[in-house]
Design a protein around this motif. Sequence first.
Motif, PDB file in Angstrom:
ATOM      1  N   HIS A   1      23.275  14.018   1.475  1.00  7.26           N
ATOM      2  CA  HIS A   1      24.454  14.869   1.609  1.00  7.26           C
ATOM      3  C   HIS A   1      25.363  14.731   0.383  1.00  7.26           C
ATOM      4  O   HIS A   1      25.037  13.984  -0.556  1.00  7.26           O
TER       5      HIS A   1
ATOM      6  N   THR B   1      27.924   0.999  -2.392  1.00  7.78           N
ATOM      7  CA  THR B   1      29.226   1.374  -1.843  1.00  7.78           C
ATOM      8  C   THR B   1      29.920   0.164  -1.194  1.00  7.78           C
ATOM      9  O   THR B   1      29.281  -0.837  -0.894  1.00  7.78           O
TER      10      THR B   1
ATOM     11  N   LYS C   1      23.767  12.163  10.462  1.00 10.83           N
ATOM     12  CA  LYS C   1      22.451  12.766  10.756  1.00 10.83           C
ATOM     13  C   LYS C   1      22.337  13.194  12.206  1.00 10.83           C
ATOM     14  O   LYS C   1      21.830  14.259  12.506  1.00 10.83           O
TER      15      LYS C   1
HETATM   16  P1  ATP Z   1      24.193   7.932   5.508  1.00 10.81           P
HETATM   17  O1  ATP Z   1      24.204   7.079   6.720  1.00 10.81           O
HETATM   18  O2  ATP Z   1      25.361   8.825   5.375  1.00 10.81           O
HETATM   19  O3  ATP Z   1      22.867   8.599   5.290  1.00 10.81           O
HETATM   20  P2  ATP Z   1      23.443   5.653   3.990  1.00 10.81           P
HETATM   21  O4  ATP Z   1      24.296   4.635   3.359  1.00 10.81           O
HETATM   22  O5  ATP Z   1      22.613   5.255   5.136  1.00 10.81           O
HETATM   23  O6  ATP Z   1      24.338   6.927   4.295  1.00 10.81           O
HETATM   24  P3  ATP Z   1      21.348   5.589   2.066  1.00 10.81           P
HETATM   25  O7  ATP Z   1      20.128   6.382   2.214  1.00 10.81           O
HETATM   26  O8  ATP Z   1      21.274   4.137   2.317  1.00 10.81           O
HETATM   27  O9  ATP Z   1      22.447   6.279   2.970  1.00 10.81           O
HETATM   28  O10 ATP Z   1      22.076   5.887   0.695  1.00 10.81           O
HETATM   29  C1  ATP Z   1      21.560   5.671  -0.582  1.00 10.81           C
HETATM   30  C2  ATP Z   1      22.702   5.312  -1.464  1.00 10.81           C
HETATM   31  O11 ATP Z   1      23.730   6.283  -1.398  1.00 10.81           O
HETATM   32  C3  ATP Z   1      23.316   3.994  -1.070  1.00 10.81           C
HETATM   33  O12 ATP Z   1      23.525   3.235  -2.241  1.00 10.81           O
HETATM   34  C4  ATP Z   1      24.617   4.380  -0.419  1.00 10.81           C
HETATM   35  O13 ATP Z   1      25.589   3.394  -0.611  1.00 10.81           O
HETATM   36  C5  ATP Z   1      24.971   5.666  -1.151  1.00 10.81           C
HETATM   37  N1  ATP Z   1      25.828   6.525  -0.337  1.00 10.81           N
HETATM   38  C6  ATP Z   1      25.603   6.924   0.931  1.00 10.81           C
HETATM   39  N2  ATP Z   1      26.629   7.671   1.387  1.00 10.81           N
HETATM   40  C7  ATP Z   1      27.529   7.741   0.378  1.00 10.81           C
HETATM   41  C8  ATP Z   1      28.818   8.367   0.236  1.00 10.81           C
HETATM   42  N3  ATP Z   1      29.375   9.049   1.232  1.00 10.81           N
HETATM   43  N4  ATP Z   1      29.463   8.236  -0.953  1.00 10.81           N
HETATM   44  C9  ATP Z   1      28.891   7.560  -1.959  1.00 10.81           C
HETATM   45  N5  ATP Z   1      27.703   6.948  -1.889  1.00 10.81           N
HETATM   46  C10 ATP Z   1      27.012   7.025  -0.731  1.00 10.81           C
END
Ligand code: ATP
Length: 561
Positions: free
Chosen positions: A38, A230, A269
């Motif tokens: 996203h 993050t 999701k």
């Molecule tokens: P989501 O639950 O929203 O999918 P997530 O942290 O599980 O987020 P990952 O697939 O682990 O998603 O994300 C890959 C990278 O993107 C990680 O390093 C995560 O920190 C970063 N990331 C995810 N969401 C954000 C956001 N809103 N802003 C900046 N970086 C993000």
Amino acid sequence: TIDPQAMFKLGFLEDVYKERPSKDVVTRFPPEPNGYLHIGHAKAIAVNFGFAKYHGGVCYLRYDDTNPEKEEERYFEAIQEIVQWLGFEPFKITYSSDNFQKLYDLAEELIKQGKAYVCSCSDTEIKDQRGGEKGAHERYRCAHADQSPEENLTKFRDMRDGKYKPREVFLRMKQDITDGNPQMWDLAAYRIKTDTPHHRTGWDWKIYPTYDFTHCLCDSFEGITHSLCTTEFILSRVSYEWLNKSLGVYEPMQREYGRLNLTGTVLSKRKILKLVEDGYVRGWDDPRLYTLIAIRRRGVPPGAILDFVNELGVTTSTTTIQIHRFEQTIRKYLEKTVPRLMLILDPVPLVIEDAEAVDVELPFSPKDPKMGSHTVRFTPTVYIDRSDFREVDSKDYYRLAPGKSVGLLNAPYPVKATSFTKDEATGKITEIRAVYDREGKKPKTFIQWVGTEGSKKAEVRIHNPLFKSEKPDDAEGGFLKDINPESEVIYPDAIIESGFDEVKRRAPWPEAAGESELGKGGPESIRFQGMRVAYFAVDSDSTDDKIVLNRIVSLKEDAGK
Ligand code: ATP
Ligand code: MG
Ligand code: MG
């Protein structure tokens, strides 16, 4: 093109670099392949790839695929495609699962050092060991922590060999429970999972490493210099460093930046899935959503997304942004990059009794002559938008009305309406008649028109916010109760001028490297400004016989429909 210099409005990352100035910067973008990326991920991509690029280094795309239940093939492909669409080329594509054997061997190594043990405590017991509710009492370790390395090794191999059931036992790191940081309270390193085959290793493994065990080690194997993640991982920095140090492997440096959040939408999701399954949207790429595939389908160019991330800069605090701010950046970007055409959303024929057909020259951009121009045929009957005509004139009205003149963009003369016909049943105007106003003064307003030669019909989809409030997550009765019933407005009978063919042929117009380099921009890379209407892009529902357009953004903020 992506300017690495501009990418480096990366704020505090300058200090991160100074902490470890390295000639060969290596970073990674490590998504879990468990969903579509996203808008927030665009920041993570820009930060990791941008930081490496700025310092002349490289960035891996690493799939963090240690959780077979949640991972699907389609996500792997979609993630890679969107990273490339944004204009970044991974140095290598890797998988945490490539390292399963190496990780396993290191787990044995840790056990041999007396720094990991196999534990069969329940969740309740573990919680109590960690101090109970709100740290009611002192932390303590269970008896398993006193098992000998030999005993742990046997049990761990039994875990590997399927001699235990899922949840019966797990491998814990033996960290430092006296540390105030919960990330040091003997975290899980390996769990048993036997229900689902792994998409790459099949049924080979019955145990899978946790994030806390995997991430720092994979970073180490790949020689990552700066591991940027993050801020929810701030506390994890200590366990990250602990494990690499304990095993004596190369130590990357983890630093944290703030997440990017968007209000007025949902990014989770589970919630998007609900919207898709219940038919509120057309799919994960519905233009009203903020997955990157949705933003792409809507026609937002990759360069506009990068501009947006850049403008916000990188800090250690979370950035929460309203949708209209994102749209403002898109607008600014499109203003400079896309050609203009005339399009009528809701056409009504205007017959100019004394006009003859003539060719008129239309520039693709009033400001940028490099975009060139094209010829359109002005015909005695043209279509104008129903909203540009009024049956009854008034003093403060400056468009077409009986007895009143209006300009037609680039046409030979202004026109003055003489009469109109109306369908009595529907009350709708079916035709307006007019004559040239050759002598009158210059009209206050010029409206767009489309001639009858070479023009094309199109279905236009106007997208308004999917939710009524800024915080659909907090809405009473849940986010589904907050859905805007007018989030998609369709104009089935819109008309575009003949110049559309050239715009299509020349797409994508000069813009972000991503698409032009790939040279295969999808339909959404055919973009234009419909003069006086909005910015549009071709939707993937289009066929050879039917053009479907999405509104990317309005021309001005708050322009309603
Ligand atoms: P989501 O639950 O929203 O999918 P997530 O942290 O599980 O987020 P990952 O697939 O682990 O998603 O994300 C890959 C990278 O993107 C990680 O390093 C995560 O920190 C970063 N990331 C995810 N969401 C954000 C956001 N809103 N802003 C900046 N970086 C993000
Ligand atoms: Mg995650
Ligand atoms: Mg995720």
